[in-house]
Structure formats: C-alpha cells, structure tokens
Design an enzyme around this catalytic site. Structure first.
Site, PDB file in Angstrom:
ATOM      1  N   ASN A  29      -3.363  11.330  -3.071  1.00 22.48           N
ATOM      2  CA  ASN A  29      -3.951  11.428  -4.406  1.00 22.48           C
ATOM      3  C   ASN A  29      -4.655  12.753  -4.643  1.00 22.48           C
ATOM      4  O   ASN A  29      -4.852  13.156  -5.796  1.00 22.48           O
ATOM      5  CB  ASN A  29      -4.919  10.270  -4.645  1.00 22.48           C
ATOM      6  CG  ASN A  29      -4.194   8.999  -5.025  1.00 22.48           C
ATOM      7  OD1 ASN A  29      -3.125   9.037  -5.627  1.00 22.48           O
ATOM      8  ND2 ASN A  29      -4.756   7.864  -4.663  1.00 22.48           N
ATOM      9  N   HIS A  55      -4.838   2.549   3.847  1.00 22.23           N
ATOM     10  CA  HIS A  55      -4.357   2.675   2.472  1.00 22.23           C
ATOM     11  C   HIS A  55      -2.842   2.556   2.405  1.00 22.23           C
ATOM     12  O   HIS A  55      -2.105   3.449   2.809  1.00 22.23           O
ATOM     13  CB  HIS A  55      -4.808   4.011   1.878  1.00 22.23           C
ATOM     14  CG  HIS A  55      -4.358   4.212   0.466  1.00 22.23           C
ATOM     15  ND1 HIS A  55      -4.079   5.456  -0.051  1.00 22.23           N
ATOM     16  CD2 HIS A  55      -4.121   3.325  -0.541  1.00 22.23           C
ATOM     17  CE1 HIS A  55      -3.699   5.328  -1.311  1.00 22.23           C
ATOM     18  NE2 HIS A  55      -3.707   4.051  -1.625  1.00 22.23           N
ATOM     19  N   SER A 100      -7.935   3.307  -2.493  1.00 19.29           N
ATOM     20  CA  SER A 100      -7.126   4.499  -2.719  1.00 19.29           C
ATOM     21  C   SER A 100      -7.975   5.706  -3.078  1.00 19.29           C
ATOM     22  O   SER A 100      -7.469   6.836  -3.096  1.00 19.29           O
ATOM     23  CB  SER A 100      -6.128   4.244  -3.856  1.00 19.29           C
ATOM     24  OG  SER A 100      -6.813   3.928  -5.056  1.00 19.29           O
ATOM     25  N   GLU A 146      -2.063   5.602   4.912  1.00 19.00           N
ATOM     26  CA  GLU A 146      -3.093   6.582   5.208  1.00 19.00           C
ATOM     27  C   GLU A 146      -4.191   5.890   6.020  1.00 19.00           C
ATOM     28  O   GLU A 146      -4.808   4.938   5.548  1.00 19.00           O
ATOM     29  CB  GLU A 146      -3.686   7.150   3.916  1.00 19.00           C
ATOM     30  CG  GLU A 146      -2.740   8.067   3.165  1.00 19.00           C
ATOM     31  CD  GLU A 146      -3.363   8.622   1.887  1.00 19.00           C
ATOM     32  OE1 GLU A 146      -3.108   9.803   1.577  1.00 19.00           O
ATOM     33  OE2 GLU A 146      -4.098   7.881   1.193  1.00 19.00           O
TER      34      GLU A 146
END
Length: 532
Positions: A212, A162, A141, A174
C-alpha cells in the site's frame, strides 16, 4: 554491513529461537467472519489446521461456515482440493459464539473492522483467554502493529499477518513486525504462511507496509495528470496496460472504489505527517463527494450502468499512418541501450535504412529536421528550445508492440511534424496517442515514482529489495517489481526523470530517494548486481 548481510544475520537469529513457536499443528482462531476472515479460515483448514471461527454478530460465523461448505464443494468438483474431500476440510472449521471456547488456540488471527481501538481492545481481551504461547496476528492493512500492541501484556507476540483479497487466491502475505514484535514470532508466521501455500515477505510496521505504500504513485501520477488535463481516463488506462499492467489506474480505482482508495491515500498521507509525496487528489475527492465511487455505484471514471460498459472501456483509435513519409532524407537512431537496440532492429526488419549515433546525449530518432525524443522528464517544448520540430514520447521500454504509446508535441512543432512522428511511431509498431505536453508524460513518471518509493522503503529498512519485488508482483499483480524495472530502465535515467520533475514542480513530491542517489556510484546496495 550490507543489506544482504543484515538479512542473513536476522535469519540466523530467528533460526536460533524459532523452535519455540511450532505452528504446524496449532489450532487457529479467526476473529471476524467477513470475506477476509472466512478466506483465512478456509486457507488454514485446507492446510490441515483445526479452525475456530468467531464473529461478534450473531449467526455470522455459522453463515460464513455454510458458505464455505458450498465453496469447497464447488472446488472439489473442479478438482482444486487434491485428495482431501470438501467435507473433511469443512469439518475442520467450527463456528463459535464465545471466544472463551478457543482457549487452546496456538494462533489467533483477527480480521475485524479497520479501527485501532477495536483491534487493540480485541487483543487485550484475547490475552486473558489464550495461553501465553499463543501468537496473536492482525490482518490490518494500514494500522500500525506497534500501536495495536500498546496496552498488551505481551506485545512481543503480536505480529501483522496481512493477507490480500481474495485470500484463497492471492499468494502474498505481509509479515509485519512492530517495534516490540519478537523476531521468532515473525519467523514462525513466515514459516506458517509458506506451509499454507503463500509467499510471505517481511515488513516493518510503517504506514502502508510494503504494497500500500509503494503502490501510491500508480494512482497518484494518473490523478495528477488528469488534473493537468493530460488526456482522458481511457487513454491513461490504455497506455498503462500497454506497459504491461493488467488494469489501468482509472479502471482499477473504479474497481476498488474511490471512497476506499481515497481513504487509504488519506491514511498514508496523515500517517506520514502530511508528506507531500502522498497528497490525496482533488480529482478523486470530487468523485467521492459526488458519490461516483466506481463500479459499486455504477459510475466512476467510467459508466457501468449499461451491460456493454461493464466489459469494455472506450478504446484508443489506431493511427492510420503506417509507412515512412516519401520525403525522407535520412534517419538516425540516437543514444544507446535497450530502447535504441530495439528500434534499430525493428527498422531493419522493415527494410528501413538508418544510421546510429551512440554518442548522442539523448535517446530517440532524428528524421530530417524532426526529433522524436524519449522523455527524460522535460516537456517537448523545453526540449525543443533549440529545435522547432521536437516530439517527445513516453517510455517505450516496457510497451508491448501494437499498443498505445503517448507522445506530445512542442508548441513550436508544425502540424506536418506531428503527422510524420505518428507515421514513424506506427512503423516502430506502436499505437501513437497524442496527449498534452506534460512533464514526464505517464509511464515514465509513474514507473520512476514507483521505483523511487520502493527505494525509500528499502533505505528505511521497511523491506528488502527482493521482498519489494515479490510483494508488488503478488500483491497487486504488477508485471515486474520496482527493482526489476530499475535494472531495465537504469538508475541514471530514473534519476534524470525525477530531477526534472522535481525542478519543474518543486515541493518535495518528486524528491529523489537517497538510496537511488547512492546506487549511482555504490553498487554494494544491490543484492543481485547493479542495474546498467
């Protein structure tokens, strides 16, 4: 070449080589039998793949398989598995105690501990076991895919895949390319993710990838405001939920765990060479240092030790004023756009006469001597330098009727002006909540910063506009994507808020993305047409 043209060119190039990586019937090796690994194994098996499940801890793969059998049985009873019996899906998953058993896998996905050396060592070992055509995918991540591939014989077959937790439920994947990732490999994983019922997005391997990275301001702005004594956590959450978010930032950080959230922020901060935009918060560090980690420790911003407090958080009381003050002389709606249009309609629906001033250089209401202005990043006190009665309200563009809307009064405002402002905000169907007079308030600066971070990500080639929107809606359940917000909010309004924040705070945190500045005059950067 425009962004859409680059995307089209990339698709054409990928199509030319995609045929070499057909994963439709490939056997899948999942390394790591924790929550994420077991979820990946379940999704792959439900899509019809034979799955090897491995974990370095003795018995962990078998235990995960047993739990998956129970989970699948429950899903079958609820009619969630279609026509495929739970037993048939579970039988496709084979726990193994040696990686060598999975030498015929066409795809290997790791979901092990988030440590670079562990992942790097694993993939170098896997290269000696699987065939040269096997694609290797990391579920990291936050770690650079390029860094993980350093030392591999064929780093071009390594790609980020991900998933988001819980894997069987969350739709987003992702697909992250490192510097050496073969575009055909990324395309194959993108196509496979679609076949697994997921929504994949392409991302470049940079700190935080898409979600993120873009999500940092959602937490950072709330923490910064709490440090400035803007208001209480319950008020912060109420205002953000009112703007459409499923959870406020404080309750979400409590759910994630402050240790985890702080670690991710610190990782992104360090990976970006200590860029001040990602600076961790001393407020959150204090919580971590004190062991107040949120739900898992029983205490974070909120107390979870009693059964009642685990279900609800302190509410914000509704203002009692619900009708216009009897001394009203005149009311003028200033400015243009969706906010003023909405307010004019609401006033008309309630039989309140008003006039319009579309030429005004500010948005809001003029009620006798009182001005109720929508924030442009300045404080009410600064806005009120030429007027003694100024109230500034947070961005109401996305706030639902009947829910919390923050407002602040200039230091020169009289108590009667605050009472009047609360009454009129109630007439406009808001739940007015008074907060400290802080630049940009909460919703305006948070959404402006989310937009700004997404704009930088697009500007740096991390992702496309459409993928940024999809990632934030599917990965963290935002009510809209950053560029969808931008179309509603308007580039000039966002830039105004950021410029004022930057002027007041200085220090790079609120610097404006070049992409945003360019889009003020250049509409070709938009894939679906420019914002208003």
């Amino acid at each position: 070449m425009t962004l859409s043209e680059k995307s089209s060119q990339g698709d054409d190039e990928a199509s030319a080589v995609r045929a070499g990586y057909d994963l439709s019937s490939a056997k899948v090796l999942v390394v790591g039998a924790g929550i994420m690994g077991a979820g990946i194994a379940q999704v792959a098996a439900q899509a019809g793949h034979f799955v090897y499940l491995y974990d370095t801890k003795a018995g962990a793969a078998e235990a995960a398989h047993s739990n998956l059998k129970d989970t699948l049985a429950i899903l079958e009873k609820r009619g969630k598995l279609g026509n495929t019996p739970a037993h048939d899906i579970a039988s496709k998953i084979r726990p193994i105690d040696a990686l060598a058993v999975a030498g015929d896998a066409g795809l290997a996905v790791e979901a092990v501990v988030e440590k670079l050396e562990v992942k790097r060592s694993l993939f170098q070992n896997l290269e000696n076991i699987v065939s040269e055509d096997c694609i290797l995918a990391t579920n990291t991540s936050s770690i650079s895919v390029t860094a993980i591939g350093n030392g591999m014989k064929k780093p071009d077959r390594l790609v980020g895949m991900h998933f988001f937790n819980p894997v069987p439920v969350m739709k987003l994947v992702e697909v992250v390319s490192g510097l050496q990732t073969n575009p055909a490999v990324a395309s194959a994983i993108y196509k496979l993710s679609h076949s697994w019922g997921k929504t994949p997005v392409f991302a470049k391997s940079t700190p935080g990838f898409i979600v993120n990275r873009i999500a940092r301001p959602f937490y950072a702005e709330a923490l910064a405001l709490l440090q400035e004594q803007f208001s209480e956590p319950a008020v912060v959450d109420a205002c953000m939920r009112a703007a459409g978010f499923r959870m406020g930032p404080c309750e979400l950080m409590d759910l994630i765990g402050h240790d985890t959230n702080f670690a991710v922020t610190q990782s992104v901060f360090e990976a970006n060479f200590f860029d001040k935009r990602y600076t961790p918060s001393v407020v959150q560090r204090e919580l971590v240092d004190g062991g107040l980690l949120g739900k898992k420790s029983g205490q974070g911003f909120f107390d979870y030790k009693s059964s009642a407090s685990t279900k609800t958080h302190p509410s914000v009381s509704v203002a009692s004023e619900s009708s216009p003050p009897p001394t009203l002389k005149r009311i003028v709606v200033n400015g243009t756009g969706k906010i003023t249009t909405s307010w004019i309609q609401r006033l008309k629906d309630k039989g309140v006469p008003c006039s319009e001033n579309p030429q005004a250089d500010w948005t809001g209401l003029q009620i006798d001597e009182l001005q109720i202005r929508v924030t442009d990043g300045r404080t009410a006190t600064e806005m009120g330098s030429k007027s003694q009665s100024v109230i500034v309200v947070d961005l109401p563009l996305f706030t639902k009727p009947g829910q919390a809307l923050a407002f602040a009064a200039a230091t020169t405002s009289k108590p009667a002006a605050i009472v009047t402002a609360k009454a009129w905000l109630s007439v406009l169907d808001y739940q007015p909540v008074e907060v400290k007079d802080t630049p940009g308030l909460l919703v305006a600066r948070t959404i402006a910063m989310l937009i700004n971070e997404a704009a930088d990500a697009v500007n740096q080639g991390v992702c496309s506009i459409n993928d940024a929107d999809a990632a934030m809606k599917l990965g963290v359940n935002y009510p809209a994507g950053p560029f969808e917000w931008l179309r509603e909010y308007g580039v000039s309004s966002v830039v105004d808020v950021l410029e004022n924040l930057d002027r007041i705070y200085r220090g790079d945190r609120y610097r404006i993305s070049p992409w945003l500045r360019l889009s003020l005059t250049n509409t070709t950067v938009w894939s679906k047409g420019p914002p208003p």
